[in-house]
Design an enzyme around this catalytic site. Structure first.
Site, short mmCIF file in Angstrom:
data_model
loop_
_atom_site.label_atom_id
_atom_site.label_comp_id
_atom_site.label_asym_id
_atom_site.label_seq_id
_atom_site.Cartn_x
_atom_site.Cartn_y
_atom_site.Cartn_z
N SER A 174 0.67 -1.29 0.09
CA SER A 174 -0.05 -0.01 -0.01
C SER A 174 0.78 1.41 -0.01
O SER A 174 1.65 1.57 1.01
CB SER A 174 -1.09 -0.08 1.25
OG SER A 174 -1.45 1.41 1.42
N HIS A 187 -1.40 -1.33 -4.23
CA HIS A 187 -2.47 -1.08 -3.50
C HIS A 187 -2.80 0.65 -3.43
O HIS A 187 -1.76 1.12 -2.71
CB HIS A 187 -2.57 -1.95 -2.22
CG HIS A 187 -3.87 -1.81 -1.54
ND1 HIS A 187 -5.12 -2.45 -1.69
CD2 HIS A 187 -4.28 -0.92 -0.45
CE1 HIS A 187 -6.10 -1.99 -0.87
NE2 HIS A 187 -5.68 -1.17 -0.11
N ASP A 239 -4.91 3.50 -1.71
CA ASP A 239 -5.86 3.71 -0.50
C ASP A 239 -6.39 5.05 -0.93
O ASP A 239 -5.78 6.18 -0.78
CB ASP A 239 -5.21 3.63 0.46
CG ASP A 239 -4.91 2.23 1.16
OD1 ASP A 239 -6.33 1.44 0.99
OD2 ASP A 239 -3.97 1.78 1.69
N MET A 283 -9.04 7.77 0.14
CA MET A 283 -9.87 8.32 1.44
C MET A 283 -10.39 9.78 1.06
O MET A 283 -9.58 10.48 0.68
CB MET A 283 -8.85 8.30 2.60
CG MET A 283 -8.35 6.95 2.91
SD MET A 283 -7.28 6.97 4.31
CE MET A 283 -6.47 5.51 4.44
N HIS A 297 -8.49 0.77 -3.77
CA HIS A 297 -9.37 0.34 -2.43
C HIS A 297 -10.04 2.05 -2.25
O HIS A 297 -9.29 2.79 -1.64
CB HIS A 297 -8.57 0.12 -1.41
CG HIS A 297 -9.32 -0.14 0.13
ND1 HIS A 297 -8.74 -0.27 1.10
CD2 HIS A 297 -10.48 0.14 0.34
CE1 HIS A 297 -9.46 -0.25 2.31
NE2 HIS A 297 -10.69 -0.03 1.67
N MET A 349 -12.26 4.16 -0.36
CA MET A 349 -12.88 4.66 1.13
C MET A 349 -13.67 5.64 0.82
O MET A 349 -13.21 6.98 1.52
CB MET A 349 -11.90 4.67 2.13
CG MET A 349 -11.25 3.28 2.40
SD MET A 349 -9.89 3.09 3.43
CE MET A 349 -8.57 3.05 1.95
N MET A 372 -11.04 -6.07 5.86
CA MET A 372 -10.21 -5.11 6.57
C MET A 372 -10.12 -5.67 8.11
O MET A 372 -10.83 -6.18 8.85
CB MET A 372 -10.93 -3.70 7.02
CG MET A 372 -11.39 -2.77 5.57
SD MET A 372 -10.14 -2.61 4.81
CE MET A 372 -9.01 -1.56 5.88
N ASP A 432 -6.40 -6.39 4.59
CA ASP A 432 -5.86 -5.22 4.73
C ASP A 432 -5.70 -4.65 6.11
O ASP A 432 -6.73 -4.27 6.61
CB ASP A 432 -6.88 -4.24 3.84
CG ASP A 432 -6.11 -2.87 3.47
OD1 ASP A 432 -5.06 -2.73 3.94
OD2 ASP A 432 -6.68 -2.11 2.87
C1 DX5 Z 1 -6.12 1.64 5.74
C2 DX5 Z 1 -5.89 1.19 4.58
C3 DX5 Z 1 -4.41 0.23 4.37
C4 DX5 Z 1 -3.30 0.69 5.01
C5 DX5 Z 1 -2.57 -0.37 5.63
O1 DX5 Z 1 -7.33 2.22 5.60
O2 DX5 Z 1 -6.95 0.47 3.73
O3 DX5 Z 1 -4.32 -0.29 3.08
O4 DX5 Z 1 -2.33 1.09 4.15
O5 DX5 Z 1 -1.60 -0.07 6.35
P1 DX5 Z 1 -0.71 -1.05 7.25
O6 DX5 Z 1 -0.13 -2.03 6.44
O7 DX5 Z 1 0.48 -0.15 7.79
O8 DX5 Z 1 -1.71 -1.56 8.50
ZN ZN Z 2 -6.48 -0.40 1.68
#
Ligand code: DX5
Ligand code: ZN
Length: 224
Positions: free
Chosen positions: A8, A33, A35, A37, A72, A74, A143, A181
């Protein structure tokens, strides 16, 4: 079982993102990956489709083999951004069904644009929508932390949820990836695989260390 490791870039150096993507691809990443947000569905704000489009040419191995971009989402609502990410070069797009008023329509919109579609489940979210959507999707993303931030600890109840999801995939007879994840490290990846996961997101465990390849190699050794 063919395992996939999906670093990620949430934990990458944002001032050097293209270089970080090339570096982690060369270090053995199977997917990148990404992310997304929105400071609404989750309490943080990251990057959008323009950044995905800018990174697309960097998501390749040194020999030029493309590395899929695993988006991903969110975000709430889902559909307009999902379409924008499809146009920006995403290969897989997952969303949280509780963030979409019409999850089936969101899946259709993603697939209509030629991307693989995934459903993502928060730690407290039930898997119920799979009753009606498992025949439509390519990916289930469980998650193992609450979404919004990297570097959190793995929530153990995710293991039971992974087992449930694996049973549903087997019952469906379909080829569906089961991705996990949050809080994944070389020390716990084997336990997560034993619960039934085949694809592993890891942010801080990889980008927080100087040698990305060494961490990915340790993960593969633990899975072997
Ligand atoms: C959290 C993300 C993850 C995050 C995981 O909301 O969806 O993908 O990057 O990070 P680590 O591997 O540090 O827990
Ligand atoms: Zn993620």
């Amino acid at each position: 079982m063919s395992y996939r490791i999906a670093p990620s870039i949430l934990s990458a150096d944002f001032a050097r993102l293209g270089e970080e993507v090339r570096h982690v691809a060369a270090a053995g990443a199977d997917w990148i990956h990404f992310d997304v947000m929105d400071n609404h569905y989750v309490p943080n704000l990251t990057f959008g489709p323009m950044v995905c489009q800018a990174l697309k040419p960097h998501a390749k191995k040194p020999d030029g083999t493309p590395v899929p971009i695993d988006v991903h989402l969110m975000v709430q609502p889902v559909d307009a951004l999902a379409a924008a990410f499809a146009d920006a070069g995403a290969d897989l797009i997952s969303f949280h069904p509780d963030a979409s008023a019409h999850a089936h329509r969101s899946v259709q919109a993603i697939k209509a644009r030629g991307c693989k579609a995934g459903l993502t489940f928060n730690p407290a979210a039930p898997l119920d929508v799979l009753d009606w959507l498992i025949d439509e999707i390519d990916l289930i993303l469980i998650m193992s932390v609450n979404p919004g931030f990297g570097g959190q600890s793995f929530i153990d109840s995710a293991l039971r949820k992974i087992e449930h999801a694996r049973r549903r995939i087997e019952a469906s007879g379909r080829d569906i990836r089961l991705e996990v994840d949050g809080g994944i490290k070389p020390e716990n990846i084997r336990r997560v695989a034993d619960a039934g996961a085949d694809t592993f997101v890891a942010g801080s465990a990889i980008f927080g260390k100087p040698d990305y390849k060494a961490v990915i190699d340790q993960m593969r050794a633990a899975l072997a």
